[in-house]
Design a protein around this motif. Sequence first.
Motif, PDB file in Angstrom:
ATOM      1  N   PRO A 181      37.931  34.914  35.825  1.00 15.11           N
ATOM      2  CA  PRO A 181      38.317  34.452  34.465  1.00 15.11           C
ATOM      3  C   PRO A 181      39.777  33.759  34.742  1.00 15.11           C
ATOM      4  CG  PRO A 181      38.769  36.891  35.149  1.00 15.11           C
ATOM      5  CD  PRO A 181      37.868  36.294  36.076  1.00 15.11           C
ATOM      6  N   ALA A 182      40.056  33.087  33.751  1.00 15.08           N
ATOM      7  CA  ALA A 182      41.364  32.507  33.383  1.00 15.08           C
ATOM      8  C   ALA A 182      41.789  32.290  32.244  1.00 15.08           C
ATOM      9  CB  ALA A 182      41.440  31.329  34.430  1.00 15.08           C
ATOM     10  N   PRO A 183      43.072  32.401  31.870  1.00 18.53           N
ATOM     11  CA  PRO A 183      43.404  32.421  30.471  1.00 18.53           C
ATOM     12  C   PRO A 183      43.819  30.852  30.217  1.00 18.53           C
ATOM     13  CG  PRO A 183      45.110  33.454  31.780  1.00 18.53           C
ATOM     14  CD  PRO A 183      43.910  33.162  32.600  1.00 18.53           C
ATOM     15  N   LEU A 184      43.233  30.541  29.086  1.00 15.99           N
ATOM     16  CA  LEU A 184      43.856  29.127  28.412  1.00 15.99           C
ATOM     17  C   LEU A 184      44.038  29.287  26.998  1.00 15.99           C
ATOM     18  CD1 LEU A 184      44.263  26.122  29.435  1.00 15.99           C
ATOM     19  CD2 LEU A 184      41.883  25.700  28.620  1.00 15.99           C
ATOM     20  N   ALA A 185      44.794  28.443  26.517  1.00 12.76           N
ATOM     21  CA  ALA A 185      45.023  28.343  24.892  1.00 12.76           C
ATOM     22  C   ALA A 185      43.653  27.638  24.356  1.00 12.76           C
ATOM     23  CB  ALA A 185      46.263  27.448  24.607  1.00 12.76           C
ATOM     24  N   PHE A 186      43.234  28.151  23.268  1.00 11.36           N
ATOM     25  CA  PHE A 186      41.839  27.950  22.803  1.00 11.36           C
ATOM     26  C   PHE A 186      42.090  26.266  22.370  1.00 11.36           C
ATOM     27  CE2 PHE A 186      39.139  27.229  19.052  1.00 11.36           C
ATOM     28  CZ  PHE A 186      37.962  27.804  19.694  1.00 11.36           C
ATOM     29  N   SER A 187      43.159  25.696  21.957  1.00 10.68           N
ATOM     30  CA  SER A 187      43.286  24.414  21.399  1.00 10.68           C
ATOM     31  C   SER A 187      43.115  23.456  22.576  1.00 10.68           C
ATOM     32  CB  SER A 187      44.529  24.184  20.919  1.00 10.68           C
ATOM     33  OG  SER A 187      45.747  24.444  21.823  1.00 10.68           O
ATOM     34  N   GLU A 188      43.163  23.879  23.956  1.00  8.39           N
ATOM     35  CA  GLU A 188      42.931  23.146  25.093  1.00  8.39           C
ATOM     36  C   GLU A 188      41.755  23.427  25.810  1.00  8.39           C
ATOM     37  OE1 GLU A 188      46.143  23.772  28.217  1.00  8.39           O
ATOM     38  OE2 GLU A 188      47.624  24.226  26.392  1.00  8.39           O
ATOM     39  N   LEU A 189      40.810  24.252  25.143  1.00  5.10           N
ATOM     40  CA  LEU A 189      39.443  24.644  25.846  1.00  5.10           C
ATOM     41  C   LEU A 189      38.455  23.489  25.698  1.00  5.10           C
ATOM     42  CD1 LEU A 189      37.349  26.615  26.811  1.00  5.10           C
ATOM     43  CD2 LEU A 189      36.993  27.477  24.501  1.00  5.10           C
ATOM     44  N   PRO A 190      38.180  22.763  24.795  1.00 11.41           N
ATOM     45  CA  PRO A 190      37.208  21.677  24.882  1.00 11.41           C
ATOM     46  C   PRO A 190      37.520  20.663  25.853  1.00 11.41           C
ATOM     47  CG  PRO A 190      37.710  21.994  22.481  1.00 11.41           C
ATOM     48  CD  PRO A 190      38.784  22.830  23.279  1.00 11.41           C
ATOM     49  N   THR A 191      38.660  20.132  26.233  1.00 14.05           N
ATOM     50  CA  THR A 191      39.132  19.480  27.293  1.00 14.05           C
ATOM     51  C   THR A 191      38.861  19.908  28.485  1.00 14.05           C
ATOM     52  OG1 THR A 191      40.714  17.988  25.890  1.00 14.05           O
ATOM     53  CG2 THR A 191      40.879  17.780  28.193  1.00 14.05           C
ATOM     54  N   ALA A 192      39.198  21.186  28.804  1.00 16.18           N
ATOM     55  CA  ALA A 192      38.994  21.750  29.911  1.00 16.18           C
ATOM     56  C   ALA A 192      37.575  21.981  30.211  1.00 16.18           C
ATOM     57  CB  ALA A 192      39.686  23.103  30.026  1.00 16.18           C
ATOM     58  N   LEU A 193      36.647  22.209  29.366  1.00 19.14           N
ATOM     59  CA  LEU A 193      35.356  22.279  29.642  1.00 19.14           C
ATOM     60  C   LEU A 193      34.700  20.954  29.967  1.00 19.14           C
ATOM     61  CD1 LEU A 193      34.378  24.629  26.573  1.00 19.14           C
ATOM     62  CD2 LEU A 193      34.191  25.248  29.152  1.00 19.14           C
ATOM     63  N   GLN A 194      34.864  20.081  29.462  1.00 14.43           N
ATOM     64  CA  GLN A 194      34.515  18.821  29.646  1.00 14.43           C
ATOM     65  C   GLN A 194      35.031  18.158  30.834  1.00 14.43           C
ATOM     66  OE1 GLN A 194      36.152  16.855  25.952  1.00 14.43           O
ATOM     67  NE2 GLN A 194      34.083  16.700  25.032  1.00 14.43           N
ATOM     68  N   SER A 195      36.212  18.665  31.437  1.00 15.14           N
ATOM     69  CA  SER A 195      36.417  18.085  32.778  1.00 15.14           C
ATOM     70  C   SER A 195      35.929  18.931  33.922  1.00 15.14           C
ATOM     71  CB  SER A 195      38.188  18.268  32.768  1.00 15.14           C
ATOM     72  OG  SER A 195      38.599  19.612  32.527  1.00 15.14           O
TER      73      SER A 195
END
Length: 319
Positions: A181-195
């Motif tokens: 697991p790694a924490p990340l701000a929710f607003s940054e999640l879609p970009t992180a998933l797509q990448s």
Amino acid sequence: MKFKLMTALTLSAAIAGPLAAQEVIFAHGAAPGNPRDVAAIAWGEAFTACTGTAVNVAGAATMGDDVEMLTSASAGIIQVTANSQGAMSQIVPEIGLLGLPFLFADLPSAWAVLDGEVGQMLDERAQASGLKVLGFWDNGIRHVSHMTKTVPNPADVAGMNIRTPPDQMTIDIFTALGASPAPLAFSELPTALQSGVFDGQENPLTNIYSSKIHEITKFITLTGHKYEATPVVAGLAWWSGLDEATQDCALKATAEAGEIQRNLSLEAEQTLRPQMEAEGVTFAEADRDAYIEATSAIYDAYASRYPDLVAALRAAVGQ
């Protein structure tokens, strides 16, 4: 004439200053149309009707991520935020206990606990950290979504790179399951998933759908591994400066808008699955007993650190 002009300007500034300060900023990080956003707008309308004070609802993380909004509330930059359990647990660690694995059977069970003694205990701890909890809205029972597969058994999660909120409880749960697991701000999640940074993430269905995460992670397993609240939080300095009538208006607005938000969250939990299936999402049921067994040691770890609250939570849910 000059004296009269300066006097008028001074009086104007003296009047305009307090009036300008009267605007209340209510900030949150949810997307438009999310139950949190709908409730925030309702809160503003109710508070304005009760007090005559204008409310600026700043949604979609326009005032920063959840941690930044909590910091801004403490500093008086904003007045109120509908925030996240994970972010707030960085300031008030005890609030993370609401996410003990498989603690609540359903949403109404969680709400009953939050509206009682446990909610009061958490508010006391928040005030000691400079924040006032006006009430608890809902952030759902959480499920795992994955880019390429469902995860019906704990072994399926092993090795998974999974985004979590900045919440130690969630990190502990997925560490116990063998994930990364790694924490990340929710607003940054879609970009992180797509990448491709993560294999998947975990959220309630309403957050997954309203933020279009289901279009990226098309495999959802109904793990129901934890619950999260949406604490509605005011800066304590602002709160303490209000008269009793205005405080009552804020509490009433929180309760009224919270009823709307909770009902929308419950409706989404019950209706979103067929809607998402029609949009190409594959669902699977989790082996709940296997997940419970794999995460059971987390209770002992937190009971040793927060014995009174863990005992109160277990008693409230009949464990």
